[in-house]
Write a protein that holds these residues in place. Sequence first.
Motif, PDB file in Angstrom:
ATOM      1  N   LYS A   1     105.852  76.630  10.822  1.00  0.00           N
ATOM      2  CA  LYS A   1     105.093  77.854  11.091  1.00  0.00           C
ATOM      3  C   LYS A   1     105.893  79.065  10.620  1.00  0.00           C
ATOM      4  O   LYS A   1     106.358  79.889  11.398  1.00  0.00           O
ATOM      5  CB  LYS A   1     104.771  77.969  12.584  1.00  0.00           C
ATOM      6  CG  LYS A   1     103.772  79.080  12.914  1.00  0.00           C
ATOM      7  CD  LYS A   1     103.507  79.154  14.406  1.00  0.00           C
ATOM      8  CE  LYS A   1     102.511  80.256  14.730  1.00  0.00           C
ATOM      9  NZ  LYS A   1     102.266  80.372  16.193  1.00  0.00           N
TER      10      LYS A   1
ATOM     11  N   ASP B   1      90.260  74.807   8.367  1.00  0.00           N
ATOM     12  CA  ASP B   1      90.032  75.040   9.787  1.00  0.00           C
ATOM     13  C   ASP B   1      88.712  74.352  10.168  1.00  0.00           C
ATOM     14  O   ASP B   1      87.695  74.554   9.496  1.00  0.00           O
ATOM     15  CB  ASP B   1      89.932  76.559  10.018  1.00  0.00           C
ATOM     16  CG  ASP B   1      89.716  76.932  11.471  1.00  0.00           C
ATOM     17  OD1 ASP B   1      89.458  76.044  12.308  1.00  0.00           O
ATOM     18  OD2 ASP B   1      89.804  78.148  11.775  1.00  0.00           O
TER      19      ASP B   1
ATOM     20  N   GLN C   1     101.475  88.250   6.099  1.00  0.00           N
ATOM     21  CA  GLN C   1     101.749  87.292   7.164  1.00  0.00           C
ATOM     22  C   GLN C   1     101.859  87.998   8.497  1.00  0.00           C
ATOM     23  O   GLN C   1     102.542  89.009   8.622  1.00  0.00           O
ATOM     24  CB  GLN C   1     103.042  86.506   6.897  1.00  0.00           C
ATOM     25  CG  GLN C   1     103.262  85.395   7.924  1.00  0.00           C
ATOM     26  CD  GLN C   1     104.517  84.593   7.651  1.00  0.00           C
ATOM     27  OE1 GLN C   1     105.267  84.896   6.718  1.00  0.00           O
ATOM     28  NE2 GLN C   1     104.782  83.582   8.453  1.00  0.00           N
TER      29      GLN C   1
ATOM     30  N   ASP D   1     101.475  86.859  12.999  1.00  0.00           N
ATOM     31  CA  ASP D   1     101.647  85.727  13.885  1.00  0.00           C
ATOM     32  C   ASP D   1     100.430  84.816  13.799  1.00  0.00           C
ATOM     33  O   ASP D   1      99.331  85.184  14.206  1.00  0.00           O
ATOM     34  CB  ASP D   1     101.834  86.197  15.328  1.00  0.00           C
ATOM     35  CG  ASP D   1     102.110  85.036  16.264  1.00  0.00           C
ATOM     36  OD1 ASP D   1     102.733  84.056  15.813  1.00  0.00           O
ATOM     37  OD2 ASP D   1     101.686  85.103  17.439  1.00  0.00           O
ATOM     38  N   GLY D   2     100.603  83.642  13.222  1.00  0.00           N
ATOM     39  CA  GLY D   2      99.525  82.669  13.171  1.00  0.00           C
ATOM     40  C   GLY D   2      98.582  82.783  11.994  1.00  0.00           C
ATOM     41  O   GLY D   2      97.642  81.987  11.873  1.00  0.00           O
ATOM     42  N   THR D   3      98.788  83.739  11.089  1.00  0.00           N
ATOM     43  CA  THR D   3      97.968  83.838   9.877  1.00  0.00           C
ATOM     44  C   THR D   3      98.855  84.154   8.687  1.00  0.00           C
ATOM     45  O   THR D   3      99.934  84.737   8.829  1.00  0.00           O
ATOM     46  CB  THR D   3      96.883  84.930   9.998  1.00  0.00           C
ATOM     47  OG1 THR D   3      97.512  86.206  10.119  1.00  0.00           O
ATOM     48  CG2 THR D   3      95.967  84.667  11.179  1.00  0.00           C
TER      49      THR D   3
ATOM     50  N   LYS E   1      95.419  79.876   8.584  1.00  0.00           N
ATOM     51  CA  LYS E   1      95.510  80.121  10.020  1.00  0.00           C
ATOM     52  C   LYS E   1      96.225  78.945  10.664  1.00  0.00           C
ATOM     53  O   LYS E   1      96.036  77.795  10.269  1.00  0.00           O
ATOM     54  CB  LYS E   1      94.097  80.277  10.605  1.00  0.00           C
ATOM     55  CG  LYS E   1      94.054  80.572  12.104  1.00  0.00           C
ATOM     56  CD  LYS E   1      92.605  80.715  12.566  1.00  0.00           C
ATOM     57  CE  LYS E   1      92.518  80.984  14.059  1.00  0.00           C
ATOM     58  NZ  LYS E   1      91.088  81.094  14.497  1.00  0.00           N
ATOM     59  N   TRP E   2      97.054  79.245  11.669  1.00  0.00           N
ATOM     60  CA  TRP E   2      97.761  78.183  12.384  1.00  0.00           C
ATOM     61  C   TRP E   2      96.785  77.574  13.393  1.00  0.00           C
ATOM     62  O   TRP E   2      96.381  78.203  14.356  1.00  0.00           O
ATOM     63  CB  TRP E   2      98.984  78.763  13.075  1.00  0.00           C
ATOM     64  CG  TRP E   2      99.899  77.717  13.627  1.00  0.00           C
ATOM     65  CD1 TRP E   2     100.070  77.362  14.938  1.00  0.00           C
ATOM     66  CD2 TRP E   2     100.800  76.890  12.884  1.00  0.00           C
ATOM     67  NE1 TRP E   2     100.992  76.372  15.047  1.00  0.00           N
ATOM     68  CE2 TRP E   2     101.465  76.053  13.807  1.00  0.00           C
ATOM     69  CE3 TRP E   2     101.106  76.757  11.524  1.00  0.00           C
ATOM     70  CZ2 TRP E   2     102.428  75.114  13.420  1.00  0.00           C
ATOM     71  CZ3 TRP E   2     102.043  75.823  11.136  1.00  0.00           C
ATOM     72  CH2 TRP E   2     102.700  75.017  12.075  1.00  0.00           C
TER      73      TRP E   2
ATOM     74  N   TRP F   1      99.049  74.613   9.342  1.00  0.00           N
ATOM     75  CA  TRP F   1      98.333  75.620   8.572  1.00  0.00           C
ATOM     76  C   TRP F   1      97.033  75.030   8.056  1.00  0.00           C
ATOM     77  O   TRP F   1      97.003  73.918   7.521  1.00  0.00           O
ATOM     78  CB  TRP F   1      99.170  76.096   7.390  1.00  0.00           C
ATOM     79  CG  TRP F   1     100.358  76.926   7.749  1.00  0.00           C
ATOM     80  CD1 TRP F   1     101.673  76.568   7.650  1.00  0.00           C
ATOM     81  CD2 TRP F   1     100.346  78.261   8.269  1.00  0.00           C
ATOM     82  NE1 TRP F   1     102.485  77.589   8.066  1.00  0.00           N
ATOM     83  CE2 TRP F   1     101.696  78.642   8.463  1.00  0.00           C
ATOM     84  CE3 TRP F   1      99.329  79.156   8.599  1.00  0.00           C
ATOM     85  CZ2 TRP F   1     102.060  79.883   8.963  1.00  0.00           C
ATOM     86  CZ3 TRP F   1      99.689  80.401   9.107  1.00  0.00           C
ATOM     87  CH2 TRP F   1     101.028  80.758   9.282  1.00  0.00           C
TER      88      TRP F   1
END
Length: 286
Positions: free
Chosen positions: A115, A151, A202, A204-206, A240-241, A246
Amino acid sequence: MNHGDDHGYRTGGSDPDDPYGGTGQTRTRLPGSGDDGYGAARRPVRTSRSLITVVGVVVLLIAAIAFANRGGDDGGGGGEGDGAKGREAAPTAPTGVKPVKGKAAGTGIPTGYAKDAQGAQSAAANYAVALGSDGMFQEKSRGDIVRTVHDPAVAEELLTKLAKAYSTEFLGAVGLGPDGTAPDGLAFVSRTIPIGTKVTDQKDGTATVEVWCTGLIGLAGPESTKPVTSSYFTLTQNLKWVDGDWKITSSSQQEGPTPVNGDNRASTAEEIASAVAGYGGFTHAR
């Protein structure tokens, strides 16, 4: 749209390799190289995308749609340091953070990325390879690929749109039968080869990652009327995480950067067909 100019260059936290993997160089992990965990043999034909003029396929089937190996346990056994004592690392051994933990069952697509920016770049490069492969031209393998790299929130809607895009008419235009198979005596080539990657955004999480690629598409064989041609394009993936990895939420593609053609002699249809059968693809790491 110029993706490189429209985004700020933000990195993701404490990873010392952010945003470009430390050295700024893309590392390629070769199948069977031992330390990389990708010991399984690669299938000879697998990897690319583009339409009749090559670039068109990605534009039609991804950008226009608006979304676009450790091969399991290879039996090597042992922990991380297994076999390390008493031997030196090979001069060409890959360095840096090991990019993936495994691969998806059924597709062989590397999964389990870190991540961070390095992990996002590795994911984007490998996903570009999968989405540009010949497997996208057949319904079952296309479903497996799309569900692996996207996703879940967007995968099924994308598959519905892709089913319309990969119509009988489209498959016929690239020389394939209604089921996505090549005519007898010909080998269908569809490969995408990442040249380099760049994180343009970037949080957090994307992450947004651009993958500069070259692609091959066409029918290889002595009777082919659609010879294998090449193109250059840049695939932009919004990641997206999701559930510890990913995944693509949307993607788009633009032409180039394209270098000037060299003076290489064009190979014969037989030479191309032989190369397709004899050379496997790669997984890529940042």
